[in-house]
Design a protein around this motif. Structure first.
Motif, mmCIF file in Angstrom:
data_model
loop_
_atom_site.group_PDB
_atom_site.id
_atom_site.type_symbol
_atom_site.label_atom_id
_atom_site.label_comp_id
_atom_site.label_asym_id
_atom_site.label_seq_id
_atom_site.Cartn_x
_atom_site.Cartn_y
_atom_site.Cartn_z
ATOM 1 N N GLN A 246 0.953 -1.378 -0.201
ATOM 2 C CA GLN A 246 0.083 0.024 -0.074
ATOM 3 C C GLN A 246 0.799 1.211 0.178
ATOM 4 O O GLN A 246 0.412 2.137 -0.617
ATOM 5 C CB GLN A 246 -0.961 0.019 1.121
ATOM 6 N N GLN A 247 1.933 1.400 0.753
ATOM 7 C CA GLN A 247 2.826 2.401 0.864
ATOM 8 C C GLN A 247 3.425 2.606 -0.180
ATOM 9 O O GLN A 247 3.691 3.908 -0.955
ATOM 10 C CB GLN A 247 3.859 2.196 2.115
ATOM 11 N N ILE A 248 3.963 1.480 -1.089
ATOM 12 C CA ILE A 248 4.574 1.753 -2.216
ATOM 13 C C ILE A 248 3.767 2.211 -3.407
ATOM 14 O O ILE A 248 4.021 3.242 -4.121
ATOM 15 C CB ILE A 248 5.390 0.575 -2.843
ATOM 16 N N ALA A 249 2.741 1.580 -3.615
ATOM 17 C CA ALA A 249 1.626 2.104 -4.599
ATOM 18 C C ALA A 249 1.119 3.255 -4.322
ATOM 19 O O ALA A 249 1.167 4.026 -5.264
ATOM 20 C CB ALA A 249 0.716 0.847 -4.672
ATOM 21 N N SER A 250 0.970 3.575 -3.230
ATOM 22 C CA SER A 250 0.423 4.946 -2.930
ATOM 23 C C SER A 250 1.290 6.293 -3.184
ATOM 24 O O SER A 250 0.795 7.177 -3.978
ATOM 25 C CB SER A 250 0.070 5.097 -1.566
ATOM 26 N N GLU A 251 2.489 5.909 -2.816
ATOM 27 C CA GLU A 251 3.649 6.941 -3.214
ATOM 28 C C GLU A 251 3.577 7.041 -4.789
ATOM 29 O O GLU A 251 3.926 8.059 -5.426
ATOM 30 C CB GLU A 251 4.901 6.600 -2.492
ATOM 31 N N LEU A 252 3.734 6.040 -5.566
ATOM 32 C CA LEU A 252 3.929 5.943 -6.910
ATOM 33 C C LEU A 252 2.630 6.760 -7.545
ATOM 34 O O LEU A 252 2.900 7.388 -8.797
ATOM 35 C CB LEU A 252 3.789 4.578 -7.535
ATOM 36 N N ILE A 253 1.428 6.369 -7.141
ATOM 37 C CA ILE A 253 0.306 6.754 -7.655
ATOM 38 C C ILE A 253 0.239 8.670 -7.454
ATOM 39 O O ILE A 253 -0.156 9.132 -8.218
ATOM 40 C CB ILE A 253 -1.009 6.408 -6.909
ATOM 41 N N LEU A 254 0.567 8.910 -6.170
ATOM 42 C CA LEU A 254 0.736 10.456 -5.576
ATOM 43 C C LEU A 254 1.751 11.163 -6.729
ATOM 44 O O LEU A 254 1.688 12.328 -6.976
ATOM 45 C CB LEU A 254 0.990 10.336 -4.440
ATOM 46 N N ALA A 255 2.821 10.444 -7.158
ATOM 47 C CA ALA A 255 4.063 11.103 -7.835
ATOM 48 C C ALA A 255 3.509 10.911 -9.655
ATOM 49 O O ALA A 255 4.259 11.679 -10.113
ATOM 50 C CB ALA A 255 5.148 10.376 -7.486
ATOM 51 N N ARG A 256 2.609 10.171 -9.816
ATOM 52 C CA ARG A 256 2.181 10.154 -11.179
ATOM 53 C C ARG A 256 1.422 11.325 -11.770
ATOM 54 O O ARG A 256 0.770 12.025 -10.964
ATOM 55 C CB ARG A 256 1.178 9.079 -11.586
ATOM 56 N N ASP A 257 1.967 11.878 -12.902
ATOM 57 C CA ASP A 257 1.484 12.973 -13.626
ATOM 58 C C ASP A 257 0.046 12.589 -13.904
ATOM 59 O O ASP A 257 -0.326 11.637 -14.345
ATOM 60 C CB ASP A 257 2.130 13.037 -15.093
ATOM 61 N N PRO A 258 -0.996 13.648 -13.652
ATOM 62 C CA PRO A 258 -2.289 13.355 -13.852
ATOM 63 C C PRO A 258 -2.713 13.061 -15.416
ATOM 64 O O PRO A 258 -3.789 12.187 -15.714
ATOM 65 C CB PRO A 258 -3.135 14.521 -13.528
ATOM 66 N N ARG A 259 -1.606 13.747 -16.336
ATOM 67 C CA ARG A 259 -2.134 13.129 -17.594
ATOM 68 C C ARG A 259 -1.684 11.733 -17.947
ATOM 69 O O ARG A 259 -2.385 11.200 -18.714
ATOM 70 C CB ARG A 259 -1.065 13.965 -18.704
ATOM 71 N N ASP A 260 -1.059 11.184 -17.317
ATOM 72 C CA ASP A 260 -0.791 9.567 -17.492
ATOM 73 C C ASP A 260 -1.968 8.972 -16.955
ATOM 74 O O ASP A 260 -2.384 7.852 -17.717
ATOM 75 C CB ASP A 260 0.441 9.308 -16.516
ATOM 76 N N GLU A 261 -2.633 9.308 -15.866
ATOM 77 C CA GLU A 261 -3.825 8.653 -15.497
ATOM 78 C C GLU A 261 -4.844 8.764 -16.564
ATOM 79 O O GLU A 261 -5.657 7.613 -17.181
ATOM 80 C CB GLU A 261 -4.591 9.104 -14.128
ATOM 81 N N ILE A 262 -5.232 9.956 -17.098
ATOM 82 C CA ILE A 262 -6.399 10.245 -18.011
ATOM 83 C C ILE A 262 -5.915 9.377 -19.511
ATOM 84 O O ILE A 262 -6.582 8.815 -20.060
ATOM 85 C CB ILE A 262 -6.113 11.762 -18.487
ATOM 86 N N LEU A 263 -4.544 9.484 -19.790
ATOM 87 C CA LEU A 263 -4.211 8.569 -21.044
ATOM 88 C C LEU A 263 -4.353 7.121 -20.663
ATOM 89 O O LEU A 263 -4.623 6.433 -21.517
ATOM 90 C CB LEU A 263 -2.827 8.817 -21.490
ATOM 91 N N ARG A 264 -4.142 6.777 -19.647
ATOM 92 C CA ARG A 264 -4.520 5.228 -19.003
ATOM 93 C C ARG A 264 -5.899 4.931 -19.401
ATOM 94 O O ARG A 264 -6.340 3.923 -19.947
ATOM 95 C CB ARG A 264 -4.181 4.799 -17.891
ATOM 96 N N ALA A 265 -6.627 5.963 -18.884
ATOM 97 C CA ALA A 265 -8.229 5.687 -19.337
ATOM 98 C C ALA A 265 -8.671 5.531 -20.426
ATOM 99 O O ALA A 265 -9.440 4.977 -21.204
ATOM 100 C CB ALA A 265 -8.971 6.863 -18.309
ATOM 101 N N PHE A 266 -7.846 6.667 -21.440
ATOM 102 C CA PHE A 266 -8.014 6.677 -22.769
ATOM 103 C C PHE A 266 -7.860 5.394 -23.365
ATOM 104 O O PHE A 266 -8.752 5.124 -24.295
ATOM 105 C CB PHE A 266 -7.225 7.753 -23.350
ATOM 106 N N ASP A 267 -6.530 4.786 -23.012
ATOM 107 C CA ASP A 267 -6.309 3.660 -23.734
ATOM 108 C C ASP A 267 -7.571 2.058 -23.456
ATOM 109 O O ASP A 267 -7.534 1.327 -24.425
ATOM 110 C CB ASP A 267 -5.001 2.931 -23.196
ATOM 111 N N LEU A 268 -8.245 2.539 -22.340
ATOM 112 C CA LEU A 268 -9.303 1.256 -22.043
ATOM 113 C C LEU A 268 -10.449 1.751 -23.070
ATOM 114 O O LEU A 268 -10.911 0.598 -23.168
ATOM 115 C CB LEU A 268 -9.793 1.680 -20.470
ATOM 116 N N PHE A 269 -10.640 2.883 -23.488
ATOM 117 C CA PHE A 269 -11.611 2.971 -24.714
ATOM 118 C C PHE A 269 -11.123 2.530 -26.041
ATOM 119 O O PHE A 269 -11.496 1.776 -26.679
ATOM 120 C CB PHE A 269 -11.922 4.389 -24.757
ATOM 121 N N ASP A 270 -9.989 3.193 -26.298
ATOM 122 C CA ASP A 270 -9.010 2.843 -27.640
ATOM 123 C C ASP A 270 -8.344 1.441 -27.540
ATOM 124 O O ASP A 270 -7.243 1.601 -27.528
ATOM 125 C CB ASP A 270 -8.098 4.186 -27.989
ATOM 126 N N THR A 271 -9.064 0.360 -27.480
ATOM 127 C CA THR A 271 -8.198 -0.791 -27.373
ATOM 128 C C THR A 271 -7.184 -0.908 -28.385
ATOM 129 O O THR A 271 -6.479 -1.796 -28.764
ATOM 130 C CB THR A 271 -9.021 -1.887 -26.898
#
Length: 242
Positions: free
Chosen positions: A164-189
């Motif tokens: 939980q500690q490792i994953a949380s720190e990685l998520i908090l340090a991630r660029d919000p654009r990366d999260e958005i593009l990850r969601a985009f890829d779920l649509f554009d398979t």
């Protein structure tokens, strides 16, 4: 007839200044001692040095205590995540803890992070295991190893809290654009570079959303600013960021 023998010279009662050893002045008993220093000063100097060391030790302890207190007051990385993100972290651990022993090994750790969108290289994964991992109960040191044996990083496991500690720190340090593009890829398979009406229809069906065809078409038309029949990456980022 006069005698051929010469009269002998008298022996000098003092040593010759040429052939005899020179007289040395008596050595002073204070030779080699620094001027103005008394042995009685040494205990006082040692005591002053001890007092100074004690003072520095107290200051270091106070700094360490303040640092520990600040860390204990700081919110954990997990508490800073949204509820949905915390659920994703816990689900990833539960999914890849295959034997359900509350621990995940190197391979399970790697795929669990990948499920969260983090494809870390092996050296970085091993560094995280070294700093957060523990030896599993089943681990046995090799025969003949000493008591100082170090468990290889690849054999260490992670508890749920550590993951939980490792994953949380990685998520908090991630660029919000990366999260958005990850969601985009779920649509554009298919990797077309845009979300088409077919993509939107499929995702709506998978999520159980009962949207009418007219509603789906209206969503595409609203955000398809270039009229290309779908929503591109930049358009999708703009929708999510605004």
């Amino acid at each position: 007839m006069a005698s051929s023998q010469h009269p002998s010279f008298p022996i000098r009662p003092y040593p010759s200044s040429i052939s005899g050893p020179s007289q040395q002045p008596p050595q002073s008993s204070t030779r080699g001692k620094p001027l103005g220093f008394s042995q009685s000063h040494a205990p006082a100097a040692r005591e002053a040095a001890r007092i100074e060391r004690d003072r520095l030790d107290r200051e270091r302890q106070q700094v360490a205590q303040k640092s520990t207190h600040a860390q204990s007051q700081a919110p954990s990385a997990l508490s800073q995540l949204a509820d949905e993100q915390r659920d994703e972290v816990n689900e990833a651990f539960a999914l890849f803890d295959l034997d359900k022993d509350g621990l995940i090994d190197y391979h399970e750790f790697k795929v669990a992070l990948k499920a969260l969108g983090f494809d870390l290289p092996k050296p970085e994964l091993l560094d995280l295991l070294t700093s957060h991992g523990i030896a599993p109960p089943s681990y046995q040191p090799p025969p003949g190893s000493s008591g100082q044996h170090v468990v290889p990083a690849s054999r260490l496991h992670l508890t749920l809290n550590s993951f939980q500690q490792i994953a949380s720190e990685l998520i908090l340090a991630r660029d919000p654009r990366d999260e958005i593009l990850r969601a985009f890829d779920l649509f554009d398979t298919e990797g077309k570079g845009m979300i088409s009406l077919d993509d939107l229809r499929r995702v709506a069906r998978e999520l159980g959303e009962g949207l009418e065809e007219e509603e789906l078409s209206a969503m595409i038309e609203e955000f398809d600013l270039e009229g290309k029949g779908g929503v591109g990456r930049d358009e999708f980022i703009g929708i999510c960021m605004n």
